[in-house]
Design a protein around this motif. Structure first.
Motif, PDB file in Angstrom:
ATOM      1  N   THR A   1       0.627  -1.227   0.010  1.00  0.00           N
ATOM      2  CA  THR A   1      -0.050  -0.207   0.020  1.00  0.00           C
ATOM      3  C   THR A   1       0.906   1.323   0.091  1.00  0.00           C
ATOM      4  OG1 THR A   1      -1.461  -1.302   1.396  1.00  0.00           O
ATOM      5  CG2 THR A   1      -2.100   1.027   1.333  1.00  0.00           C
TER       6      THR A   1
ATOM      7  N   THR B   1      -2.405   5.759  -1.236  1.00  0.00           N
ATOM      8  CA  THR B   1      -3.714   5.113  -0.777  1.00  0.00           C
ATOM      9  C   THR B   1      -4.266   5.910   0.231  1.00  0.00           C
ATOM     10  OG1 THR B   1      -3.060   3.009  -1.615  1.00  0.00           O
ATOM     11  CG2 THR B   1      -4.847   2.817   0.078  1.00  0.00           C
TER      12      THR B   1
ATOM     13  N   ASP C   1      -3.822  -4.165   0.488  1.00  0.00           N
ATOM     14  CA  ASP C   1      -4.289  -3.513  -1.052  1.00  0.00           C
ATOM     15  C   ASP C   1      -5.762  -4.119  -1.253  1.00  0.00           C
ATOM     16  OD1 ASP C   1      -2.187  -1.866  -1.104  1.00  0.00           O
ATOM     17  OD2 ASP C   1      -1.034  -3.124  -2.249  1.00  0.00           O
TER      18      ASP C   1
ATOM     19  N   CYS D   1      -8.325  -2.298   0.685  1.00  0.00           N
ATOM     20  CA  CYS D   1      -8.418  -1.024   0.614  1.00  0.00           C
ATOM     21  C   CYS D   1      -8.825  -0.487  -0.677  1.00  0.00           C
ATOM     22  CB  CYS D   1      -6.859  -0.340   0.730  1.00  0.00           C
ATOM     23  SG  CYS D   1      -6.316  -0.143   2.017  1.00  0.00           S
ATOM     24  N   ASP D   2      -8.737  -1.374  -1.810  1.00  0.00           N
ATOM     25  CA  ASP D   2      -9.575  -0.896  -3.158  1.00  0.00           C
ATOM     26  C   ASP D   2     -10.967  -1.295  -2.541  1.00  0.00           C
ATOM     27  OD1 ASP D   2      -7.269  -0.247  -4.253  1.00  0.00           O
ATOM     28  OD2 ASP D   2      -6.898  -2.221  -5.146  1.00  0.00           O
ATOM     29  N   ARG D   3     -11.411  -2.260  -1.992  1.00  0.00           N
ATOM     30  CA  ARG D   3     -12.818  -2.546  -2.099  1.00  0.00           C
ATOM     31  C   ARG D   3     -13.402  -1.652  -1.080  1.00  0.00           C
ATOM     32  NH1 ARG D   3     -17.353  -3.879  -3.970  1.00  0.00           N
ATOM     33  NH2 ARG D   3     -18.794  -4.721  -2.212  1.00  0.00           N
TER      34      ARG D   3
END
Length: 287
Positions: free
Chosen positions: A2, A6, A252, A255-257
């Motif tokens: 990350t 982010t 990661d 975090c994207d979700r």
């Protein structure tokens, strides 16, 4: 791994949901229900409540960028009207009503709300409180059972963690509260009028800070100098880096979700008019 980007992206996506505490009519009404008349009495009560019934010096120090006299006109007088415990309940009551109005009665019980709350809680529990008083105070609070309120509390802990780190980045560069606002206005993140009105700095203090930043060669008659641009960029880079720990712990994919789940919330809050343009929080535009 990350990246600091982010941390910045998730702050920008989540901040409008958190800031319903300041801008939504339901939150303002919850403060008035405690007998706190006027925006700023409510603001200082609900934001400082996790710290307990602290005085003006503590609030000025932890919030960092408010004029001391502006704080002292409200704190500690607010604690003669209400208690921190009542203010904590009021802020959840206001958020509950605001979210149901903006996102619909069904959203708090949705699978998306539950998933977002779970992901944000996993990040918030990894906040390292050492040296971060507002993050520590929020980190110590119980997480509500209701997913939409749990999400709000976790995002609040994470944003105060970021804010504490931002203050540290300013402090190491000997940038005080009013100077931070002068630089923010010069960088185009808000305006002098907004910042003076919202943080209580009078013209004399603003002009003195401008003179000092000019002496440091960070400002000139055209605005930020090259060195000033580098300083502002350095503060923001350090803020992102210091905010990164909980997001690295989350990972990661998660975090994207979470970003995907927060994006429609941000759009809904903005579309509802609950995110005033040019407000002093300084969140970058994403659209």
């Amino acid at each position: 791994m990350t990246s600091p980007a982010t941390a910045r992206r998730l702050w920008a996506l989540g901040e409008p949901y958190h800031a319903l505490l300041y801008f939504a009519a339901e939150s303002l009404g919850a403060g008035e229900g405690l007998g706190l008349q006027g925006f700023w009495n409510g603001y200082f009560a609900v934001r400082a409540a996790p710290l307990g019934a602290v005085g003006a010096d503590v609030v000025t120090a932890t919030f960092y960028n408010f004029a001391p006299g502006f704080v002292a006109r409200r704190v500690p007088a607010i604690w003669t009207t209400t208690t921190p415990e009542a203010a904590l309940q009021a802020r959840l009551d206001g958020i509950d009503r605001a979210v149901r109005r903006i996102l619909g009665e069904g959203w708090p019980e949705s699978a998306e709300a539950a998933e977002a709350a779970e992901l944000a809680a996993r990040a918030a529990v990894m906040v390292e409180p050492a040296g971060r008083p507002l993050a520590a105070a929020n980190h110590a609070l119980p997480v509500p059972d209701e997913p939409h309120l749990a999400l709000w509390q976790s995002l609040t802990t994470l944003r105060e963690h970021r804010g504490d780190g931002h203050n540290a980045a300013l402090l190491t560069r000997e940038i005080d509260g009013v100077s931070a606002h002068v630089l923010a206005a010069a960088a185009g993140r808000s305006t002098r009028d907004w910042l003076q009105k919202a943080r209580g700095w009078h013209d004399d203090a603003w002009d003195a800070a401008t003179d000092e930043l000019t002496k440091r060669r960070w400002l000139d008659e055209d605005g930020l100098t090259g060195e000033g641009l580098a300083i502002v960029a350095g503060v923001e880079a350090d803020t992102d880096r210091l905010a990164l720990g909980p997001w690295q712990a989350l990972g990661d994919p998660e975090c994207d979700r979470l970003a995907a789940l927060l994006a429609p919330l941000r759009r809904a809050v903005v579309a509802a008019g609950e995110w005033p343009a040019g407000n002093p929080i300084g969140v970058p535009d994403l659209e």
